[in-house]
Scaffold this motif. Structure first.
Motif, mmCIF file in Angstrom:
data_model
loop_
_atom_site.group_PDB
_atom_site.id
_atom_site.type_symbol
_atom_site.label_atom_id
_atom_site.label_comp_id
_atom_site.label_asym_id
_atom_site.label_seq_id
_atom_site.Cartn_x
_atom_site.Cartn_y
_atom_site.Cartn_z
ATOM 1 N N ALA A 71 0.840 -1.203 0.000
ATOM 2 C CA ALA A 71 0.000 0.000 0.000
ATOM 3 C C ALA A 71 0.875 1.253 0.000
ATOM 4 O O ALA A 71 0.596 2.219 -0.723
ATOM 5 C CB ALA A 71 -0.923 -0.006 1.214
ATOM 6 N N ILE A 72 1.958 1.236 0.807
ATOM 7 C CA ILE A 72 2.872 2.388 0.849
ATOM 8 C C ILE A 72 3.565 2.538 -0.510
ATOM 9 O O ILE A 72 3.669 3.639 -1.053
ATOM 10 C CB ILE A 72 3.915 2.240 1.987
ATOM 11 C CG1 ILE A 72 3.207 2.238 3.356
ATOM 12 C CG2 ILE A 72 4.954 3.368 1.926
ATOM 13 C CD1 ILE A 72 4.135 1.963 4.546
ATOM 14 N N ALA A 73 4.018 1.401 -1.065
ATOM 15 C CA ALA A 73 4.717 1.432 -2.358
ATOM 16 C C ALA A 73 3.839 2.042 -3.443
ATOM 17 O O ALA A 73 4.297 2.858 -4.254
ATOM 18 C CB ALA A 73 5.148 0.019 -2.749
ATOM 19 N N LEU A 74 2.559 1.676 -3.435
ATOM 20 C CA LEU A 74 1.624 2.170 -4.439
ATOM 21 C C LEU A 74 1.354 3.656 -4.250
ATOM 22 O O LEU A 74 1.407 4.440 -5.202
ATOM 23 C CB LEU A 74 0.316 1.371 -4.326
ATOM 24 C CG LEU A 74 -0.584 1.379 -5.546
ATOM 25 C CD1 LEU A 74 0.090 0.661 -6.708
ATOM 26 C CD2 LEU A 74 -1.929 0.722 -5.229
ATOM 27 N N LYS A 75 1.088 4.033 -2.985
ATOM 28 C CA LYS A 75 0.775 5.433 -2.665
ATOM 29 C C LYS A 75 1.923 6.361 -3.050
ATOM 30 O O LYS A 75 1.714 7.466 -3.541
ATOM 31 C CB LYS A 75 0.500 5.541 -1.161
ATOM 32 C CG LYS A 75 0.234 6.942 -0.654
ATOM 33 C CD LYS A 75 -1.195 7.379 -0.908
ATOM 34 C CE LYS A 75 -1.491 8.746 -0.285
ATOM 35 N NZ LYS A 75 -2.870 9.157 -0.543
ATOM 36 N N PHE A 76 3.156 5.914 -2.777
ATOM 37 C CA PHE A 76 4.327 6.767 -2.981
ATOM 38 C C PHE A 76 5.037 6.525 -4.318
ATOM 39 O O PHE A 76 6.095 7.094 -4.570
ATOM 40 C CB PHE A 76 5.323 6.567 -1.826
ATOM 41 C CG PHE A 76 4.897 7.200 -0.526
ATOM 42 C CD1 PHE A 76 3.895 8.158 -0.487
ATOM 43 C CD2 PHE A 76 5.523 6.844 0.674
ATOM 44 C CE1 PHE A 76 3.498 8.755 0.715
ATOM 45 C CE2 PHE A 76 5.146 7.436 1.872
ATOM 46 C CZ PHE A 76 4.132 8.388 1.895
ATOM 47 N N GLY A 77 4.461 5.655 -5.144
ATOM 48 C CA GLY A 77 5.037 5.462 -6.475
ATOM 49 C C GLY A 77 6.316 4.646 -6.501
ATOM 50 O O GLY A 77 7.093 4.739 -7.454
ATOM 51 N N PHE A 78 6.572 3.846 -5.441
ATOM 52 C CA PHE A 78 7.792 3.022 -5.438
ATOM 53 C C PHE A 78 7.698 1.885 -6.457
ATOM 54 O O PHE A 78 8.702 1.229 -6.753
ATOM 55 C CB PHE A 78 8.059 2.405 -4.053
ATOM 56 C CG PHE A 78 8.274 3.405 -2.955
ATOM 57 C CD1 PHE A 78 8.637 4.714 -3.231
ATOM 58 C CD2 PHE A 78 8.128 3.033 -1.626
ATOM 59 C CE1 PHE A 78 8.846 5.641 -2.213
ATOM 60 C CE2 PHE A 78 8.336 3.944 -0.601
ATOM 61 C CZ PHE A 78 8.686 5.248 -0.898
ATOM 62 N N LEU B 203 7.780 12.431 -2.250
ATOM 63 C CA LEU B 203 7.461 13.862 -2.361
ATOM 64 C C LEU B 203 7.017 14.195 -3.785
ATOM 65 O O LEU B 203 6.052 14.936 -3.983
ATOM 66 C CB LEU B 203 8.690 14.703 -1.985
ATOM 67 C CG LEU B 203 9.075 14.704 -0.500
ATOM 68 C CD1 LEU B 203 10.460 15.312 -0.299
ATOM 69 C CD2 LEU B 203 8.041 15.469 0.329
ATOM 70 N N ILE B 204 7.704 13.629 -4.784
ATOM 71 C CA ILE B 204 7.354 13.872 -6.185
ATOM 72 C C ILE B 204 5.964 13.323 -6.490
ATOM 73 O O ILE B 204 5.124 13.985 -7.098
ATOM 74 C CB ILE B 204 8.405 13.229 -7.131
ATOM 75 C CG1 ILE B 204 9.753 13.944 -6.977
ATOM 76 C CG2 ILE B 204 7.941 13.242 -8.583
ATOM 77 C CD1 ILE B 204 10.940 13.177 -7.560
ATOM 78 N N LYS B 205 5.704 12.103 -6.011
ATOM 79 C CA LYS B 205 4.420 11.445 -6.264
ATOM 80 C C LYS B 205 3.262 12.212 -5.609
ATOM 81 O O LYS B 205 2.249 12.487 -6.273
ATOM 82 C CB LYS B 205 4.483 10.010 -5.719
ATOM 83 C CG LYS B 205 3.189 9.222 -5.843
ATOM 84 C CD LYS B 205 2.959 8.729 -7.246
ATOM 85 C CE LYS B 205 1.735 7.811 -7.296
ATOM 86 N NZ LYS B 205 1.538 7.290 -8.642
ATOM 87 N N ILE B 206 3.428 12.541 -4.322
ATOM 88 C CA ILE B 206 2.360 13.235 -3.591
ATOM 89 C C ILE B 206 2.136 14.622 -4.200
ATOM 90 O O ILE B 206 1.004 15.082 -4.336
ATOM 91 C CB ILE B 206 2.708 13.344 -2.081
ATOM 92 C CG1 ILE B 206 2.833 11.938 -1.459
ATOM 93 C CG2 ILE B 206 1.670 14.166 -1.331
ATOM 94 C CD1 ILE B 206 1.580 11.100 -1.510
ATOM 95 N N ASP B 207 3.219 15.272 -4.622
ATOM 96 C CA ASP B 207 3.129 16.593 -5.244
ATOM 97 C C ASP B 207 2.347 16.517 -6.558
ATOM 98 O O ASP B 207 1.565 17.405 -6.881
ATOM 99 C CB ASP B 207 4.549 17.120 -5.513
ATOM 100 C CG ASP B 207 4.531 18.488 -6.174
ATOM 101 O OD1 ASP B 207 3.967 19.415 -5.558
ATOM 102 O OD2 ASP B 207 5.058 18.624 -7.286
ATOM 103 N N SER B 208 2.540 15.413 -7.302
ATOM 104 C CA SER B 208 1.879 15.280 -8.603
ATOM 105 C C SER B 208 0.381 14.983 -8.450
ATOM 106 O O SER B 208 -0.412 15.308 -9.324
ATOM 107 C CB SER B 208 2.545 14.172 -9.433
ATOM 108 O OG SER B 208 2.237 12.902 -8.901
ATOM 109 N N ILE B 209 0.015 14.366 -7.312
ATOM 110 C CA ILE B 209 -1.404 14.109 -7.027
ATOM 111 C C ILE B 209 -2.066 15.379 -6.496
ATOM 112 O O ILE B 209 -3.159 15.733 -6.866
ATOM 113 C CB ILE B 209 -1.582 13.004 -5.930
ATOM 114 C CG1 ILE B 209 -0.921 11.691 -6.331
ATOM 115 C CG2 ILE B 209 -3.060 12.784 -5.611
ATOM 116 C CD1 ILE B 209 -0.826 10.694 -5.179
ATOM 117 N N GLY B 210 -1.286 16.074 -5.588
ATOM 118 C CA GLY B 210 -1.835 17.127 -4.715
ATOM 119 C C GLY B 210 -2.403 18.320 -5.431
ATOM 120 O O GLY B 210 -2.417 18.428 -6.617
#
Lengths: 210, 210
Positions: A71-78, B203-210
């Motif tokens: 879930a963390i990997a998916l959320k954060f794009g890992f 940070l990049i992923k959350i920024d791109s969603i946010g």
């Protein structure tokens, strides 16, 4: 960052590493209090951080390690491999270049840069290396998102500028110099060994007085 | 720590690095707002942090760069050179060993350790190198206060245990593994490149969603 704070991101990244280690050790479930102990925060805050992931519940036995990790990997794009480059192929940069060739999965080092063209010819690596002036062009061409800056301090800002020109999204700054992102949306994390040694010295000194 | 908080120590160490750079650039005085801009905090907090040093005032022109730098050095014991060792002489450890030979002043790398005795014979360095089982003995004999841990993850806790046995005061942990200080008063700072890359990705992923 609209929906999740930076300290929460930091803690969830620490949690992710712990879950990777747990999974490798064959652990199937883990409680929020065990996780909290490992991260160094209370179980309440662990549950609060995890709730940011949305829809991850815990049973009586705790969280499922694999499910929470994924879930963390998916959320954060890992799950999307990030192409990475190293700028500055001195001792540290070259060590990282070699080190990174062993890394599988989340990050892949695909390019190295150095301003000394003669040095480029002597480096033994399977990673492609280029002169520093080609940084913007190569970043754009290869779609590199992350850069590791390992140049001498006096060259740090110029090299950072070239990464930013190329559209880099994140920089790990291995130099002691503070770098400016020139008003662009680029994330920077500083890794400063001398700085960390100084903090340790200060902690020891203050502890001995206190 | 009785009289000064850890976040304040961190900020004053950042301030110290900035003052070193300012002094090298020939800057004589600097205002709290200029310092705050460079550290990324408000001028009020800069003045509050500096007040922990005791007796350092600012004139109309601001703080005297050299005076403030020296006050921090004295308070945090940067004036006493700290002997340092490196455990694990793989690519990163060896790079640090070479790098550290150039460093003058606050820290001096005086020993390297590796569990592979054959490797010790092939390393080209002016720093003395020893087998890992001698860590406690050498630390005591030489009076080493700081250790840099650059071993493989699976060897991290055992190597940390040896440093702690020898009476080390501070450890920089270059492995992704969390190490336990076994109930001893030892300060640990983690430097985790993969972890920092993950935070950038998040940070990049959350920024791109946010």
């Amino acid at each position: 960052l609209n929906n999740i704070s930076q300290p929460t991101i930091n803690r969830l990244c620490t949690l992710f590493q712990i879950l990777v280690e747990m999974e490798n050790a064959g652990v199937v479930t883990i409680s929020s209090s065990e996780l909290g102990e490992k991260v160094g925060i209370g179980s309440h805050n662990v549950r609060k951080d995890i709730s940011c992931m949305g829809g991850i519940g815990s049973s009586g036995a705790g969280y499922e390690v694999a499910k929470l990790k994924n879930a963390i990997a998916l959320k954060f794009g890992f799950t999307d491999q990030k192409l990475t480059c190293i700028v500055g192929l001195g001792r540290i940069g070259t060590a990282l270049l070699q080190h990174a060739q062993n890394t599988q999965g989340e990050f892949r080092i695909v390019a190295g840069f150095d301003s000394n063209i003669n040095k480029l010819e002597t480096i033994k690596t399977t990673v492609s290396v280029f002169p520093a002036h080609q940084i913007p062009e190569i970043i754009r061409k290869m779609g590199i998102e992350l850069g590791i800056l390992a140049v001498p301090e006096t060259a740090a800002q110029e090299a950072a500028g070239r990464l930013i020109d190329g559209g880099i999204r994140g920089i790990i700054n291995f130099t002691a110099t503070h770098i400016s992102v020139l008003g662009k949306k680029v994330f920077v994390k500083n890794i400063d060994i001398t700085g960390e040694l100084r903090i340790l010295s200060a902690l020891i000194k203050i502890d001995s007085i206190g």
